[in-house]
Design a protein around this motif. Structure first.
Motif, PDB file in Angstrom:
ATOM      1  N   LYS A   1       0.844  -1.197   0.000  1.00 12.01           N
ATOM      2  CA  LYS A   1       0.000   0.000   0.000  1.00 12.01           C
ATOM      3  C   LYS A   1       0.888   1.259   0.000  1.00 12.01           C
ATOM      4  O   LYS A   1       0.716   2.136  -0.848  1.00 12.01           O
ATOM      5  N   GLU A   2       1.836   1.293   0.945  1.00 17.48           N
ATOM      6  CA  GLU A   2       2.707   2.477   1.054  1.00 17.48           C
ATOM      7  C   GLU A   2       3.497   2.694  -0.238  1.00 17.48           C
ATOM      8  O   GLU A   2       3.532   3.807  -0.784  1.00 17.48           O
TER       9      GLU A   2
ATOM     10  N   ILE B   1       0.506 -17.484  -1.337  1.00 19.32           N
ATOM     11  CA  ILE B   1      -0.611 -17.618  -2.266  1.00 19.32           C
ATOM     12  C   ILE B   1      -0.845 -16.352  -3.098  1.00 19.32           C
ATOM     13  O   ILE B   1      -1.965 -15.997  -3.433  1.00 19.32           O
ATOM     14  N   ASN B   2       0.269 -15.709  -3.453  1.00 15.37           N
ATOM     15  CA  ASN B   2       0.175 -14.544  -4.347  1.00 15.37           C
ATOM     16  C   ASN B   2      -0.497 -14.892  -5.664  1.00 15.37           C
ATOM     17  O   ASN B   2      -1.152 -14.062  -6.284  1.00 15.37           O
ATOM     18  N   VAL B   3      -0.327 -16.149  -6.078  1.00 14.09           N
ATOM     19  CA  VAL B   3      -0.928 -16.562  -7.358  1.00 14.09           C
ATOM     20  C   VAL B   3      -2.453 -16.412  -7.310  1.00 14.09           C
ATOM     21  O   VAL B   3      -3.080 -16.096  -8.323  1.00 14.09           O
ATOM     22  N   ALA B   4      -3.038 -16.613  -6.137  1.00 12.18           N
ATOM     23  CA  ALA B   4      -4.499 -16.462  -6.004  1.00 12.18           C
ATOM     24  C   ALA B   4      -4.891 -15.012  -6.261  1.00 12.18           C
ATOM     25  O   ALA B   4      -5.944 -14.723  -6.854  1.00 12.18           O
ATOM     26  N   ALA B   5      -4.017 -14.101  -5.837  1.00  8.77           N
ATOM     27  CA  ALA B   5      -4.299 -12.673  -6.034  1.00  8.77           C
ATOM     28  C   ALA B   5      -4.189 -12.308  -7.508  1.00  8.77           C
ATOM     29  O   ALA B   5      -5.066 -11.630  -8.058  1.00  8.77           O
ATOM     30  N   SER B   6      -3.126 -12.771  -8.165  1.00  6.95           N
ATOM     31  CA  SER B   6      -2.949 -12.460  -9.596  1.00  6.95           C
ATOM     32  C   SER B   6      -4.114 -13.026 -10.397  1.00  6.95           C
ATOM     33  O   SER B   6      -4.671 -12.358 -11.277  1.00  6.95           O
TER      34      SER B   6
ATOM     35  N   GLY C   1      -0.758 -10.145  -3.155  1.00  2.13           N
ATOM     36  CA  GLY C   1      -1.780 -10.180  -2.108  1.00  2.13           C
ATOM     37  C   GLY C   1      -2.040  -8.792  -1.546  1.00  2.13           C
ATOM     38  O   GLY C   1      -3.157  -8.458  -1.155  1.00  2.13           O
ATOM     39  N   GLY C   2      -0.999  -7.962  -1.525  1.00  3.49           N
ATOM     40  CA  GLY C   2      -1.126  -6.593  -1.012  1.00  3.49           C
ATOM     41  C   GLY C   2      -2.005  -5.725  -1.895  1.00  3.49           C
ATOM     42  O   GLY C   2      -2.499  -4.694  -1.451  1.00  3.49           O
ATOM     43  N   ILE C   3      -2.197  -6.119  -3.125  1.00  4.96           N
ATOM     44  CA  ILE C   3      -3.063  -5.345  -4.019  1.00  4.96           C
ATOM     45  C   ILE C   3      -4.523  -5.689  -3.754  1.00  4.96           C
ATOM     46  O   ILE C   3      -5.372  -4.807  -3.659  1.00  4.96           O
ATOM     47  N   ILE C   4      -4.809  -6.976  -3.588  1.00  5.91           N
ATOM     48  CA  ILE C   4      -6.237  -7.274  -3.446  1.00  5.91           C
ATOM     49  C   ILE C   4      -6.772  -6.906  -2.066  1.00  5.91           C
ATOM     50  O   ILE C   4      -7.969  -6.758  -1.884  1.00  5.91           O
TER      51      ILE C   4
END
Ligand SMILES: NC(=O)c1ccc[n+]([C@@H]2O[C@H](COP(=O)([O-])OP(=O)(O)OC[C@H]3O[C@@H](n4cnc5c(N)ncnc54)[C@H](O)[C@@H]3O)[C@@H](O)[C@H]2O)c1
Length: 289
Positions: free
Chosen positions: A98-99, A209-214, A117-120
């Motif tokens: 976010k920052e 699980i970043n792939v879940a976010a992408s 994950g930080g994006i979603i």
């Protein structure tokens, strides 16, 4: 210029010195661990790339990377890194997304994010990138098929399911494991550890699980994307299976990832995906979608 003499023409032709120099994209990397280090070592060899800054909360890691690079970027804090970079690459942690994204977009710079994950968890960042007319690059990471999901999302997608299977060791320390007091050492056969939405999955397993976010961003969003996490003590691979159904038909991909040598939580393909994304950004030939 019809009718111009040779001498007149040569006056109009720029000398080699006047030609624009080979313009390089100035890149800053936040997070000098597994992905950041391998990425830096690879992309510094690209003719259109100049790594100008490194940042890591653990300065020793930035210093360790610096001595392996032939270019000599500055080791700086986040603000200075954004100041001197045209493309900021985050390969650190979901918690700083976010920052970093807000600061980068408010400075009008482009951003590539690995901790997706930080994006979603902060979806306004997608809108902010649009508002500030900045590019936000999200590499496919450790899954295959994002190209197909992108295309499918132009039509209607009915369902997206991700099943991720990992050796128990790769799930160690995840908030969900700690909170539920799960003892991964007692797992002797393939066991479903978690089922929920992608939104829940990135909070439960932020480093896994970043792939879940992408996949969510490419497809139908984090609330509708279903995620299953399986621990398999007989596997040394991180495996991702995605199944997508929609107007286009049905898509299934299975990616059997070997872990990267330095970090069992990070698949080697994720490292390669980051390098490939930079190649796509600075290159002229772009394949896929
Ligand atoms: N998109 C994908 O498919 C994918 C795949 C694997 C990993 N990842 C994510 O990419 C990120 C990097 O992965 P990695 O394997 O290189 O991890 P890593 O642990 O090897 O390296 C992370 C580095 O970031 C540094 N760091 C942590 N917090 C920081 C902060 N607040 N400011 C500056 N530096 C900080 C750490 O000191 C470390 O050097 C992680 O968030 C990981 O979850 C994404």
């Amino acid at each position: 210029m019809l009718g111009a003499s040779y001498d007149e023409l040569s006056l109009l032709t720029p000398s080699t010195q006047d030609l624009a120099p080979n313009i390089k994209m100035n890149i800053g990397i936040i997070g000098c661990g597994t992905i950041g280090s391998e990425l830096a070592k690879s992309i510094e060899k690209f003719k259109d790339v100049s790594i100008v800054a490194l940042c890591d909360v653990d300065e020793e890691k930035a210093k360790r990377l610096l001595i392996q690079l032939s270019t000599k970027p500055q080791i700086v804090g986040i603000d200075r890194l954004i100041e001197i970079s045209e493309l900021v690459i985050e390969s650190a942690s979901k918690h700083i997304v976010k920052e970093v994204a807000e600061k980068t977009f408010y400075k009008g710079k482009d951003l590539m994010i690995m901790s997706v994950g930080g994006i979603i968890s902060n979806e306004h960042l997608l809108k902010l990138a649009e508002e500030k007319n900045c590019n936000l690059y999200i590499p496919s990471g450790a899954i295959c098929g994002i190209d197909g999901v992108n295309s499918a999302s132009i039509g209607k997608i009915n369902s997206v399911t991700l099943t991720t299977t990992k050796p128990p060791k790769a799930l160690e320390g995840a908030p969900y494991i700690v909170k539920n007091n799960l003892n991964l050492n007692t797992i002797t056969k393939k066991t479903i550890i978690f089922e929920g939405s992608a939104l829940e999955a990135v909070d439960a397993f932020p480093a896994n699980i970043n792939v879940a976010a992408s996949l969510s961003i490419a497809g139908i969003g984090a609330e509708k994307t279903k995620v299953k996490i399986v621990a398999d003590p007989n596997s040394s691979k991180n495996m991702h299976e995605i199944v997508v159904e929609g107007d286009f038909g049905k898509l299934t991909t299975v990616t059997e990832n070997l872990p990267s040598p330095n970090n069992p939580k990070t698949s080697y393909l994720a490292v390669l995906s980051a390098i490939s994304m930079v190649k796509k950004i600075v290159g002229n030939v772009k394949v896929g979608n």
